[in-house]
Enzyme design. Structure first.
Site, mmCIF file in Angstrom:
data_model
loop_
_atom_site.group_PDB
_atom_site.id
_atom_site.type_symbol
_atom_site.label_atom_id
_atom_site.label_comp_id
_atom_site.label_asym_id
_atom_site.label_seq_id
_atom_site.Cartn_x
_atom_site.Cartn_y
_atom_site.Cartn_z
ATOM 1 N N LYS A 1 0.398 -1.621 0.624
ATOM 2 C CA LYS A 1 0.004 0.147 -0.167
ATOM 3 C C LYS A 1 1.128 1.508 -0.030
ATOM 4 O O LYS A 1 -0.153 2.146 0.001
ATOM 5 C CB LYS A 1 -0.425 0.077 1.261
ATOM 6 C CG LYS A 1 -2.279 -1.609 1.540
ATOM 7 C CD LYS A 1 -2.961 -0.939 2.422
ATOM 8 C CE LYS A 1 -3.743 -2.615 3.151
ATOM 9 N NZ LYS A 1 -3.931 -2.307 3.898
ATOM 10 N N HIS B 1 24.359 -11.680 4.639
ATOM 11 C CA HIS B 1 23.635 -12.439 5.235
ATOM 12 C C HIS B 1 24.811 -12.696 6.809
ATOM 13 O O HIS B 1 24.594 -13.827 6.609
ATOM 14 C CB HIS B 1 23.670 -13.399 3.806
ATOM 15 C CG HIS B 1 22.067 -13.960 4.279
ATOM 16 N ND1 HIS B 1 21.722 -14.427 5.967
ATOM 17 C CD2 HIS B 1 21.543 -15.254 3.477
ATOM 18 C CE1 HIS B 1 20.880 -15.226 5.929
ATOM 19 N NE2 HIS B 1 20.761 -15.971 4.386
ATOM 20 N N ARG C 1 14.130 -9.505 6.206
ATOM 21 C CA ARG C 1 15.159 -9.639 4.365
ATOM 22 C C ARG C 1 14.331 -9.107 4.184
ATOM 23 O O ARG C 1 13.188 -8.688 3.272
ATOM 24 C CB ARG C 1 14.754 -10.826 4.561
ATOM 25 C CG ARG C 1 14.610 -12.065 2.938
ATOM 26 C CD ARG C 1 15.504 -13.437 2.425
ATOM 27 N NE ARG C 1 16.668 -13.772 3.251
ATOM 28 C CZ ARG C 1 16.885 -14.607 2.809
ATOM 29 N NH1 ARG C 1 16.112 -16.186 1.840
ATOM 30 N NH2 ARG C 1 17.457 -15.480 3.399
HETATM 31 C C1 NCD Z 1 21.016 -17.682 0.335
HETATM 32 C C2 NCD Z 1 20.423 -15.919 0.774
HETATM 33 O O1 NCD Z 1 19.214 -16.142 0.735
HETATM 34 O O2 NCD Z 1 21.350 -14.974 0.413
HETATM 35 N N1 NCD Z 1 20.307 -18.674 1.160
HETATM 36 C C3 NCD Z 1 20.129 -18.973 2.156
HETATM 37 O O3 NCD Z 1 19.381 -18.208 3.214
HETATM 38 N N2 NCD Z 1 20.398 -20.127 2.450
HETATM 39 C C4 NCD Z 1 21.474 -17.835 -0.883
HETATM 40 C C5 NCD Z 1 20.589 -18.145 -2.172
HETATM 41 O O4 NCD Z 1 19.517 -17.598 -2.451
HETATM 42 O O5 NCD Z 1 20.953 -18.200 -3.716
#
Ligand code: NCD
Length: 307
Positions: free
Chosen positions: A84, A133, A105
């Site tokens: 939205k 990550h 994320r």
């Molecule tokens: C990874 C990511 O999301 O960065 N996956 C994960 O979290 N295990 C790698 C990927 O998506 O290739």
């Protein structure tokens, strides 16, 4: 050791890492005994704007194994108020009043940092675009220690999409904290490791080199860390994507070249980058690696919510 936001791998030092790994080991025993209730009354929110299987479910399982509660918006890009037009900052300000920790994320690099600036509760970066990550890198490093019995002195080939792969970026930052590490970056031309990582490794006196021939590197490394070509990061660059695909595949012929006690890792999901025929080899560590994600995330949640 109490933790607050987890945004990038650089925020950890060796003693924090050692502490975390000891606790992850204890968490394995907690799981074997049926879990615990140390996080009862606590609520974790998972807010995911990009697809995920392992990261979201292992965080949610980790919270539940420690007696906590989970609220979740999967596919937040479509199903949360972002659709939205709500800003990330506003979304975070609202969710923090329902939860004690937020796992985020997002498709934009820097999103977790942006969220942490406005959040009163801890933010855990579960992947921000092609940025970082950090919790994946923590479980990767833990896996190396569990599988090989050490981290200092290891040699590792990082293979595949090194330009867009956030796990490779975060793991490189962590490895730079250890002694006598050798990193071999093996990537198609269009997905070579970026200069910010190379500069960081140089500044931290960590050996690395860029190679194109995996067959030459396979016999000398302790770890092959394979990654998926990150299709979603190529946008309209279809030609580049196609060029990057299928260049480096782990199959029986690579296994034959590897040392007897070496391991193959992958953050998963794999696409065609590791052949199924590799799975039954004891050196295939990627499913054990994914399992370690549960123990590391249990340890992180305890260190964040209790200390
Ligand atoms: C990874 C990511 O999301 O960065 N996956 C994960 O979290 N295990 C790698 C990927 O998506 O290739």
């Amino acid at each position: 050791m109490k933790l607050h936001h987890i945004i990038k791998a650089q925020q950890f030092n060796r003693s924090k890492l050692a502490n975390l790994f000891t606790m992850a080991h204890e968490m394995k025993e907690v799981v074997q005994k049926g879990g615990s209730d140390i996080l009862s009354q606590k609520v974790m929110a998972t807010v995911f704007y990009e697809p995920s299987t392992r990261t979201r479910l292992s965080f949610e399982s980790a919270m539940q194994k420690l007696g906590g509660e989970v609220i979740s918006t999967e596919n937040a890009r479509e199903f949360s108020s972002a659709a939205k037009g709500e800003t990330l900052e506003d979304t975070i300000r609202v969710i923090e009043s329902y939860s004690d920790v937020i796992i985020l994320r997002h498709y934009e690099s820097g999103a977790a940092e942006k969220a942490a600036k406005v959040a009163r509760v801890p933010i855990i970066n579960a992947g921000d675009g092609s940025g970082q990550h950090p919790t994946q890198a923590l479980l990767d490093l833990y896996t190396i220690k569990e599988e090989l019995g050490k981290i200092d002195g290891i040699s590792i080939a990082m293979v595949g999409d090194l330009a867009n792969g956030r796990t490779v970026r975060s793991l490189s930052y962590l490895l730079a904290k250890y002694k006598n590490i050798k990193i071999y970056f093996v990537a198609p031309k269009v997905t070579r490791i970026k200069s910010d990582i190379k500069d960081y490794l140089k500044r931290h006196h960590t050996f690395f080199t860029e190679e194109s021939n995996l067959k030459k590197i396979a016999p000398i490394v302790d770890i092959i860390y394979q990654t998926r070509i990150q299709k979603e990061r190529f946008g309209k660059r279809v030609k580049d994507y196609k060029e990057a695909c299928g260049k480096y595949i782990i199959d029986k012929s690579i296994l034959k070249l590897m040392k007897k006690d070496a391991i193959i890792m992958h953050p998963l999901p794999r696409v065609d980058d590791i052949k199924k025929e590799v799975d039954s080899d004891p050196r295939a560590a990627y499913f054990r690696q994914a399992q370690n994600g549960l123990y590391i995330r249990m340890a992180l949640l305890k260190l964040i919510l209790i200390g």
